[in-house]
Design a protein around this motif. Structure first.
Motif, PDB file in Angstrom:
ATOM      1  N   MET A  38       0.950  -1.091  -0.046  1.00  0.00           N
ATOM      2  CA  MET A  38      -0.144   0.104  -0.088  1.00  0.00           C
ATOM      3  C   MET A  38       0.803   1.279  -0.017  1.00  0.00           C
ATOM      4  O   MET A  38       0.561   2.244  -0.737  1.00  0.00           O
ATOM      5  N   GLY A  39       1.993   1.122   0.624  1.00  0.00           N
ATOM      6  CA  GLY A  39       2.651   2.248   0.991  1.00  0.00           C
ATOM      7  C   GLY A  39       3.627   2.549  -0.298  1.00  0.00           C
ATOM      8  O   GLY A  39       3.578   3.893  -0.994  1.00  0.00           O
ATOM      9  N   LEU A  40       3.735   1.549  -0.908  1.00  0.00           N
ATOM     10  CA  LEU A  40       4.582   1.650  -2.326  1.00  0.00           C
ATOM     11  C   LEU A  40       3.784   2.258  -3.475  1.00  0.00           C
ATOM     12  O   LEU A  40       4.140   3.180  -4.253  1.00  0.00           O
ATOM     13  N   ASN A  41       2.362   2.000  -3.331  1.00  0.00           N
ATOM     14  CA  ASN A  41       1.519   2.548  -4.397  1.00  0.00           C
ATOM     15  C   ASN A  41       1.356   3.991  -4.001  1.00  0.00           C
ATOM     16  O   ASN A  41       1.372   4.626  -4.805  1.00  0.00           O
ATOM     17  N   ILE A  42       1.179   4.312  -2.655  1.00  0.00           N
ATOM     18  CA  ILE A  42       1.057   5.846  -2.381  1.00  0.00           C
ATOM     19  C   ILE A  42       2.300   6.523  -2.853  1.00  0.00           C
ATOM     20  O   ILE A  42       2.158   7.595  -3.531  1.00  0.00           O
ATOM     21  N   PHE A  43       3.428   5.970  -2.485  1.00  0.00           N
ATOM     22  CA  PHE A  43       4.770   6.438  -2.727  1.00  0.00           C
ATOM     23  C   PHE A  43       4.777   6.924  -4.341  1.00  0.00           C
ATOM     24  O   PHE A  43       5.346   7.916  -4.923  1.00  0.00           O
ATOM     25  N   ALA A  44       4.555   5.719  -5.066  1.00  0.00           N
ATOM     26  CA  ALA A  44       4.964   5.607  -6.570  1.00  0.00           C
ATOM     27  C   ALA A  44       4.050   6.643  -7.103  1.00  0.00           C
ATOM     28  O   ALA A  44       4.455   7.490  -7.960  1.00  0.00           O
ATOM     29  N   LEU A  45       2.715   6.626  -6.805  1.00  0.00           N
ATOM     30  CA  LEU A  45       1.584   7.646  -7.639  1.00  0.00           C
ATOM     31  C   LEU A  45       2.089   9.153  -7.168  1.00  0.00           C
ATOM     32  O   LEU A  45       1.892  10.030  -8.021  1.00  0.00           O
ATOM     33  N   GLY A  46       2.345   9.134  -5.774  1.00  0.00           N
ATOM     34  CA  GLY A  46       2.769  10.655  -5.597  1.00  0.00           C
ATOM     35  C   GLY A  46       3.995  10.983  -6.275  1.00  0.00           C
ATOM     36  O   GLY A  46       4.029  12.292  -6.381  1.00  0.00           O
TER      37      GLY A  46
END
Lengths: 332, 293
Positions: free
Chosen positions: B97-105
């Protein structure tokens, strides 16, 4: 805070500073603009408290399920169906009691959305992670379909409900702000959850199922029933959150009412150590980032997406925290 | 008659175009999950692949370099997931989940930095129709190749063993943490290639939200396909066809949301066991315990 937590914060600060420099801005000025935007005056503080409430509901939802060992990553979807129910009920309710009906309807709708994942888990052993993730997307599609098709509001340009009558609005806590009674409601809910988890038999069963499922099962706790009820309650909390956004902030339903609050809520819940009272503090901290980021973008010219970037990294670090703890006491 | 044939051919072509990015990501997911790491970061890996491909293709004018960059970006995110999951015993779901938020941000942020405006990149040198066809072929071959690798080679057996019983792999003298990290890295690279397809084959730019949930559709394909490469490929084709059908059905009265919902409903049905006895690898999502020896 532990040493590794400070180290993680230092790394995040460095990454944030690096990103700010990359955007051609001064990191200190950007940080100052962020704080000014979040806490610089009564209006700003009120807006930060609005964000606190919006984050607190999904964070409590995530924490409640996680105490039972279940991952609810679908708080956004539950907030959408909760907000949808609140918007439809609030717009159509005749006479007195519109607000109560809207909040109750939103809570119930969220509970149903959570219960779907709970049933899948309890009955078939299906992963609640995947189920809540899929139900997130289905919630958005359902809302868009209903509001652009059969339940389309007269004169609406997009998938929105009509503006709610003032009788369905959450009363304001401070005039001339958007700060409503959603915040005290969320804080009360945190207190209630703290009590349920710490002082009731159900709370004990829930925590036992989360900590040591095998022991709990042998002690006669019905793990399936715990999974079903915990995800239903979790969904209800998130659904109520969506309903408070509709009745307290937007005064109508819009499918984008919960832009990733459910995901950030995971971080809030983890930073708060899954303890409802500490989660209140954590929610305020994350709300500062959310509400200050627009000022930072406008005045320091740093794209606000840098906040998501940092939050994502923080979540990855939080995921690894177990190892930070376990690594310390290495036996000789 | 000719019209019907042309219609069918264009539908088939559109299906393949819609399938390819989902298939790349689904295969990346299968590889990762077969090794025992749950990967809900496919969406972020797709976005990172698309973003890196566009930035490098734009800077160098060479779409092939962009392709390489996209694969590397996806692989890097996959490596971080695998490394965190194995060396730090991180929770796979939270890390993903964190990687998703990081990558999209990071992609949204990077667009502003690289192209001086928010929302979308400039148009860049893309792979064109030939590249698109080649990548579709690569995706289909990758499904066959992964099947052969997983079920016919010793390393495939070892990788699957990591997902079922990592202790046994350790007893056999191998390091499951390392195998899992490698699988996540390679899977991330494949998913990144899906992002390259979106940005440089189907289009010639990056825009925020262009992945549009394809990473989650791919996750649904992994589950609906029973955590196998060929199953995931079949599911991706079905989901790709559904996506292609939407263009034809716009005037038919069937709501497009109903079509869009089908992949997710299919995944839920698979979770409920309605599609047979497919199950996740036994040790899927179980964090690697640190050893203190």
């Amino acid at each position: 805070m532990t040493r590794s937590a400070w180290a993680a914060l230092a790394v995040l600060a460095l990454v944030g500073a690096g990103a700010t420099l990359l955007a051609g801005a001064n990191p200190l000025a950007a940080f100052a603009a962020l704080l000014r935007g979040a806490l610089g005056g009564p209006q700003q503080i009120a807006e930060t408290l609005v964000q606190t409430a919006s984050l607190l509901f999904p964070a409590l939802a995530v924490a409640f399920a996680l105490r039972a060992g279940l991952f609810n990553i679908g708080a956004d979807g539950q907030a959408v169906v909760g907000g949808l129910a609140a918007g439809l009920i609030g717009a159509a309710w005749p006479g007195a009691g519109a607000l109560s009906a809207a909040l109750a309807g939103g809570t119930l709708a969220g509970a149903v959305w959570g219960a779907l994942a709970g049933a899948l888990r309890a009955r078939f052993g299906g992963s609640e992670v995947i189920a809540t993730l899929m139900l997130n997307i289905l919630a958005g599609l359902l809302a868009t379909y209903l509001l652009s098709g059969p339940l389309r509001a007269p004169g609406a340009d997009g998938p929105e409900t009509a503006t709610l009558p003032a009788s369905a609005w959450l009363p304001l806590l401070a005039q001339d702000t958007r700060l409503s009674f959603a915040l005290p409601l969320a804080v009360l809910l945190a207190l209630a959850l703290q009590f349920v988890l710490a002082r009731t038999v159900y709370g004990f069963e829930l925590r036992a199922a989360g900590k040591a499922p095998e022991v709990a099962r042998r002690a006669g706790i019905d793990l399936g029933a715990v999974a079903f009820s915990a995800l239903s309650f979790s969904g209800a909390i998130a659904g109520l959150g969506g309903a408070t956004i509709v009745t307290g902030v937007l005064h109508r339903f819009n499918p984008a009412l919960s832009p990733g609050y459910g995901f950030i809520g995971i971080a809030v819940a983890l930073v708060g150590g899954l303890e409802p009272l500490r989660i209140i503090v954590a929610a305020f901290g994350f709300a500062i980032l959310q509400s200050g980021s627009l000022t930072m973008q406008a005045f320091a010219h740093v794209p606000r997406d840098v906040i998501a970037l940092l939050e994502g990294l923080a979540i990855v670090a939080l995921a690894a925290r177990r190892a930070f703890v376990a690594r310390a006491p290495v036996p000789p | 008659m000719n019209d019907a044939f042309a219609g069918a051919a264009s539908f088939a072509a559109l299906t393949l175009v819609k399938t390819a990015p989902i298939l790349f990501a689904a295969l990346g997911g299968v590889l990762c999950e077969r090794s025992g790491v749950v990967n809900i970061a496919l969406e972020g890996q797709l976005a990172a692949g698309a973003f890196a491909a566009v930035v490098v293709a734009g800077a160098t004018g060479n779409p092939l370099l962009g392709l390489v960059a996209g694969v590397v970006a996806g692989a890097l995110l996959g490596f971080v997931l695998g490394f965190a999951a194995t060396r730090f015993a991180a929770d796979h779901i939270v890390a993903g989940m964190g990687l998703n938020i990081f990558a999209l941000g990071a992609c949204a942020f990077g667009i502003v930095v690289a192209f001086r405006r928010p929302g979308a990149s400039d148009e860049v040198a893309a792979l064109g129709n030939a590249g698109e066809a080649a990548l579709i072929a690569v995706a289909l071959c990758a499904a066959l190749g992964m099947h052969a690798f997983l079920y016919l080679t010793p390393w495939g057996l070892r990788l699957r063993a990591c997902g079922e019983n990592p202790a046994a792999v350790r007893d056999a003298g191998l390091d499951p943490a390392r195998l899992r990290t490698i699988a996540c890295t390679l899977g991330g690279g494949l998913t990144g290639l899906g992002g390259v397809f979106l940005a440089l084959a189907e289009l010639d730019l990056y825009s925020d939200g262009m992945t549009a949930g394809r990473g989650f559709i791919a996750l649904a394909a992994v589950i609906f396909g029973g955590w196998t490469p060929l199953g995931a490929a079949a599911a991706s084709l079905v989901f790709g066809a559904l996506s292609a059908l939407q263009f034809g059905l716009q005037r038919s009265g069937i709501p497009s949301e109903a079509m869009q919902a089908l992949p997710y409903l299919a995944a839920l049905a698979a979770l409920a066991g309605l599609t047979g006895r497919a199950r996740a690898p036994q040790a899927d999502g179980v964090p690697e315990e640190r050893r203190f020896d």
